[in-house]
Motif scaffolding. Sequence first.
Motif, PDB file in Angstrom:
ATOM      1  N   THR A  29      85.153 -56.996 -16.781  1.00  0.00           N
ATOM      2  CA  THR A  29      86.243 -57.857 -16.108  1.00  0.00           C
ATOM      3  C   THR A  29      87.440 -57.184 -16.211  1.00  0.00           C
ATOM      4  O   THR A  29      87.989 -56.963 -17.308  1.00  0.00           O
ATOM      5  N   LEU A  30      88.201 -56.975 -15.210  1.00  0.00           N
ATOM      6  CA  LEU A  30      89.470 -56.569 -15.158  1.00  0.00           C
ATOM      7  C   LEU A  30      90.441 -57.536 -14.541  1.00  0.00           C
ATOM      8  O   LEU A  30      90.294 -58.514 -13.694  1.00  0.00           O
ATOM      9  N   ALA A  31      91.609 -57.832 -15.479  1.00  0.00           N
ATOM     10  CA  ALA A  31      92.505 -58.773 -14.986  1.00  0.00           C
ATOM     11  C   ALA A  31      93.828 -58.271 -14.617  1.00  0.00           C
ATOM     12  O   ALA A  31      94.230 -56.975 -15.076  1.00  0.00           O
ATOM     13  N   VAL A  32      94.593 -58.367 -13.446  1.00  0.00           N
ATOM     14  CA  VAL A  32      95.688 -58.115 -13.020  1.00  0.00           C
ATOM     15  C   VAL A  32      96.841 -59.394 -13.073  1.00  0.00           C
ATOM     16  O   VAL A  32      96.496 -60.379 -12.410  1.00  0.00           O
ATOM     17  N   GLN A  57      82.894 -67.173 -17.803  1.00  0.00           N
ATOM     18  CA  GLN A  57      82.570 -65.987 -18.913  1.00  0.00           C
ATOM     19  C   GLN A  57      80.957 -65.819 -19.040  1.00  0.00           C
ATOM     20  O   GLN A  57      80.693 -64.933 -18.907  1.00  0.00           O
ATOM     21  N   ARG A  58      80.354 -66.851 -18.690  1.00  0.00           N
ATOM     22  CA  ARG A  58      78.829 -66.682 -18.644  1.00  0.00           C
ATOM     23  C   ARG A  58      78.265 -66.028 -17.497  1.00  0.00           C
ATOM     24  O   ARG A  58      77.341 -65.269 -17.420  1.00  0.00           O
ATOM     25  N   ILE A  59      78.910 -66.728 -16.368  1.00  0.00           N
ATOM     26  CA  ILE A  59      78.650 -65.968 -15.063  1.00  0.00           C
ATOM     27  C   ILE A  59      78.995 -64.513 -14.787  1.00  0.00           C
ATOM     28  O   ILE A  59      78.177 -63.929 -14.247  1.00  0.00           O
ATOM     29  N   MET A  60      80.089 -64.072 -15.531  1.00  0.00           N
ATOM     30  CA  MET A  60      80.667 -62.799 -15.187  1.00  0.00           C
ATOM     31  C   MET A  60      79.803 -61.778 -15.939  1.00  0.00           C
ATOM     32  O   MET A  60      80.326 -60.491 -16.053  1.00  0.00           O
ATOM     33  N   GLN A  61      78.964 -62.225 -17.021  1.00  0.00           N
ATOM     34  CA  GLN A  61      78.429 -61.348 -17.730  1.00  0.00           C
ATOM     35  C   GLN A  61      77.491 -60.443 -16.920  1.00  0.00           C
ATOM     36  O   GLN A  61      76.764 -60.908 -15.734  1.00  0.00           O
ATOM     37  N   ASN A  62      77.380 -59.191 -16.932  1.00  0.00           N
ATOM     38  CA  ASN A  62      76.826 -58.471 -16.042  1.00  0.00           C
ATOM     39  C   ASN A  62      77.253 -58.129 -14.759  1.00  0.00           C
ATOM     40  O   ASN A  62      76.394 -57.820 -13.888  1.00  0.00           O
ATOM     41  N   ARG A  63      78.405 -58.729 -14.365  1.00  0.00           N
ATOM     42  CA  ARG A  63      79.012 -58.813 -12.948  1.00  0.00           C
ATOM     43  C   ARG A  63      80.332 -58.333 -13.028  1.00  0.00           C
ATOM     44  O   ARG A  63      81.077 -58.604 -13.907  1.00  0.00           O
ATOM     45  N   THR A  64      80.547 -57.229 -12.144  1.00  0.00           N
ATOM     46  CA  THR A  64      81.859 -56.908 -12.130  1.00  0.00           C
ATOM     47  C   THR A  64      82.773 -57.791 -11.495  1.00  0.00           C
ATOM     48  O   THR A  64      82.689 -58.469 -10.442  1.00  0.00           O
ATOM     49  N   SER A  65      84.089 -58.100 -12.357  1.00  0.00           N
ATOM     50  CA  SER A  65      84.997 -59.248 -11.776  1.00  0.00           C
ATOM     51  C   SER A  65      86.351 -58.902 -11.999  1.00  0.00           C
ATOM     52  O   SER A  65      86.621 -58.024 -12.691  1.00  0.00           O
ATOM     53  N   LEU A  66      87.010 -59.145 -10.808  1.00  0.00           N
ATOM     54  CA  LEU A  66      88.551 -59.163 -11.123  1.00  0.00           C
ATOM     55  C   LEU A  66      89.248 -60.556 -10.799  1.00  0.00           C
ATOM     56  O   LEU A  66      89.142 -61.121 -10.115  1.00  0.00           O
ATOM     57  N   ILE A  67      89.960 -60.562 -12.087  1.00  0.00           N
ATOM     58  CA  ILE A  67      90.786 -61.812 -12.273  1.00  0.00           C
ATOM     59  C   ILE A  67      92.376 -61.405 -11.821  1.00  0.00           C
ATOM     60  O   ILE A  67      92.799 -60.670 -12.559  1.00  0.00           O
ATOM     61  N   ILE A  68      92.824 -62.162 -11.043  1.00  0.00           N
ATOM     62  CA  ILE A  68      94.265 -61.799 -10.487  1.00  0.00           C
ATOM     63  C   ILE A  68      94.819 -63.116 -10.824  1.00  0.00           C
ATOM     64  O   ILE A  68      94.422 -64.481 -10.398  1.00  0.00           O
ATOM     65  N   VAL A 118      93.764 -64.676 -18.118  1.00  0.00           N
ATOM     66  CA  VAL A 118      93.362 -63.249 -18.116  1.00  0.00           C
ATOM     67  C   VAL A 118      93.039 -62.934 -19.592  1.00  0.00           C
ATOM     68  O   VAL A 118      92.586 -61.609 -19.652  1.00  0.00           O
ATOM     69  N   LYS A 119      93.258 -63.368 -20.385  1.00  0.00           N
ATOM     70  CA  LYS A 119      93.457 -62.820 -21.981  1.00  0.00           C
ATOM     71  C   LYS A 119      92.004 -62.807 -22.332  1.00  0.00           C
ATOM     72  O   LYS A 119      91.607 -61.984 -23.182  1.00  0.00           O
ATOM     73  N   LEU A 120      90.881 -63.277 -21.729  1.00  0.00           N
ATOM     74  CA  LEU A 120      89.282 -62.930 -21.874  1.00  0.00           C
ATOM     75  C   LEU A 120      88.927 -61.767 -21.062  1.00  0.00           C
ATOM     76  O   LEU A 120      87.703 -61.555 -21.457  1.00  0.00           O
ATOM     77  N   ALA A 121      89.739 -61.110 -20.383  1.00  0.00           N
ATOM     78  CA  ALA A 121      89.161 -59.919 -19.631  1.00  0.00           C
ATOM     79  C   ALA A 121      88.918 -58.857 -20.636  1.00  0.00           C
ATOM     80  O   ALA A 121      89.819 -58.533 -21.594  1.00  0.00           O
ATOM     81  N   ASP A 122      88.192 -57.792 -20.134  1.00  0.00           N
ATOM     82  CA  ASP A 122      87.612 -56.657 -21.037  1.00  0.00           C
ATOM     83  C   ASP A 122      89.074 -55.935 -20.975  1.00  0.00           C
ATOM     84  O   ASP A 122      89.436 -54.957 -22.047  1.00  0.00           O
ATOM     85  N   HIS A 123      89.812 -55.714 -19.747  1.00  0.00           N
ATOM     86  CA  HIS A 123      91.139 -54.882 -19.830  1.00  0.00           C
ATOM     87  C   HIS A 123      91.858 -55.540 -18.785  1.00  0.00           C
ATOM     88  O   HIS A 123      91.709 -56.423 -18.047  1.00  0.00           O
ATOM     89  N   ILE A 124      93.247 -55.393 -19.184  1.00  0.00           N
ATOM     90  CA  ILE A 124      94.420 -55.990 -18.474  1.00  0.00           C
ATOM     91  C   ILE A 124      95.249 -55.079 -17.652  1.00  0.00           C
ATOM     92  O   ILE A 124      95.857 -54.143 -18.502  1.00  0.00           O
ATOM     93  N   LEU A 125      95.510 -55.267 -16.420  1.00  0.00           N
ATOM     94  CA  LEU A 125      96.680 -54.268 -15.842  1.00  0.00           C
ATOM     95  C   LEU A 125      98.100 -55.107 -15.547  1.00  0.00           C
ATOM     96  O   LEU A 125      97.819 -56.454 -15.207  1.00  0.00           O
ATOM     97  N   VAL A 126      99.031 -54.800 -15.908  1.00  0.00           N
ATOM     98  CA  VAL A 126     100.355 -55.354 -15.651  1.00  0.00           C
ATOM     99  C   VAL A 126     100.825 -54.682 -14.401  1.00  0.00           C
ATOM    100  O   VAL A 126     101.271 -53.737 -14.654  1.00  0.00           O
ATOM    101  N   LEU A 127     101.232 -55.468 -13.413  1.00  0.00           N
ATOM    102  CA  LEU A 127     102.026 -54.835 -12.322  1.00  0.00           C
ATOM    103  C   LEU A 127     103.398 -55.556 -12.149  1.00  0.00           C
ATOM    104  O   LEU A 127     103.712 -56.631 -12.049  1.00  0.00           O
TER     105      LEU A 127
END
Length: 594
Positions: free
Chosen positions: A380-383, A532-543, A550-559
């Motif tokens: 999961t990536l958060a932007v 969080q349960r649904i996004m397991q094993n599923r690529t997710s993008l949280i904007i 976004v704090k639960l994402a595996d990685h966070i991008l700040v634009l």
Amino acid sequence: MKALRATDKYLIRYKWHFLGGVLFVALSTLLAIFPAQVVRYAFDLVQEGIVLYHLFAGTQAQQEVYSLFGRNIILYGTLIIVLALLRGVFLFFMRQTLIVMSRHIENDQKNEIYQHYQSLPLSFYRRHSTGDLMSRISEDVGRVRMYIGPAIMYFLQLVILFLLIVPLMLIVNVKLTLLTLLPLPILSVSIFYVNGLIEKKSDEIQKALAGMTTFVQEAFSGVRVIKSFVREADSHRNFTAASDEYRGKSLSLNFVNSLFFPLIMFLSGISTVITVWIGGQEVIRGTITTGTIAEFLIYVNLLTWPVTALGWTSSLVQRAEASQARINEFLDQKTDIVSLNHVERPIEGDIVFENVSFVYPDTGIQALQDVSFRIQPGHTLAVIGNTGSGKTTVANLLCRLYDVSSGRILIDGVDVRDYALTSLRSQIGYVPQDVFLFSDTIGRNIAFGLDHSTQAQIEQAAKDADVYENILRFPEGFDTKVGERGITLSGGQKQRVSIARALIKEPSILILDDSLSAVDTKTENAILASLQRIMQNRTSLIISHRVSSVKLADHILVLDDGRIVQHGTHEALMAEPEGLYRALYERQLQSEEA
């Protein structure tokens, strides 16, 4: 007529309707001409019968003349009735071929335009208003239909009538023919100009009606704002002004319409007067009979409407040409969002942005500048970023609603431009920032995301989006009508129904574009826990613009202003005291405490 050549393909498609219509026009015209000649014979028979009746006065032959005269009159009368009935039959088939053909073409053209609309990119819809699009698929197509149907039909009638009637009239008497037909061209030109005035005023009325309808629609949609600001009286004054304008234009059109039929009756009456006056003089000279006058009067009446219609149909053709040109303008626009190699395969979800930059083609605004990142399959990536930082543009490019200006986007090592659009988008669950629900039931809105769904799937998607309990509280449950654009639901309920619509697809890639902005913190945490349960094993993008989302994402991008200014985990970004992420977090924390 150049623009109207685009309709030739439809005429070829329905060529048998068209040819049948031409045949029935010709037959109905012939059956309109024959009664005129029968009437001439009948009138001459009456005159001769009267002379013979008086000639044989006082003899037994007088009664035989009377009987023969009566039988012939009955025969001619019956023949006229039969011809009229046959003409009525062919007129019916004429309309059932040409007018039905025009309705088929209207339907085909609307379907073609609608299908073409769906193929055009989002940039097209940013340039054109909904009202303009609706006008071209409804009003413009209707005007083209009037050319294909009534205009062609009446023009064929006019041509065939002139080709058959005028030679017959010239054979009988050239002088009477020319003088009788003299007012008809004046009638046609007059009707052309009067009809042009009518059409101009009709357009003004349509614009006034459209403005009044738009005002009323906005007033009804924003009635809560009007009431809260106590602007009912002001709103009523504005509506009254719009209504008065519409009334004034309608009365103006009514005045012009009042001139229409008197003008027709006056000019056609002049032809009748000329026929009787000049024809009477020719009868006195012995060059024609009284039956010929009757025949000419019928011919004049037959020609009056087609000649009148010539002015009307000329106006129809002009309007149809302008409308078809507007339609062609849209149909000639081609989408640049096309698949290069039509790749169709299951997506695992390995997403790579390589030096992606994007400039919106309609505004010239640069939304992204040299953006590069990667989302591992199942991660999961958060932007996050401030408003206007380019977050939504990332989602639009990934769904290929737009194409990158430079750089490239890879999914499972394949450029998104190589995927078949239907294959790519069907495997992406996208919850857009601006939630849109159709005027249908809640269940159907959720099921919209899947071609064939069961009630169990709909309910499970609602549970995953944490809206199931809310739906059950409605009296009709999943059969509750949401109203236009989901007006009966709260903002948070609409967002969660939109999330359920994306989740029911069980997509390989899930994109949430600021989809929790209208819910409170408690509901947000409940949805995130479920997601969080649904996004397991599923690529997710949280904007999002909220750090809590976004704090639960595996990685966070700040634009910021289209550039990546920070990236990392929540903990790593919070450890940077001068970073934008920490500033956003503290600002939102202070806001919640306040």
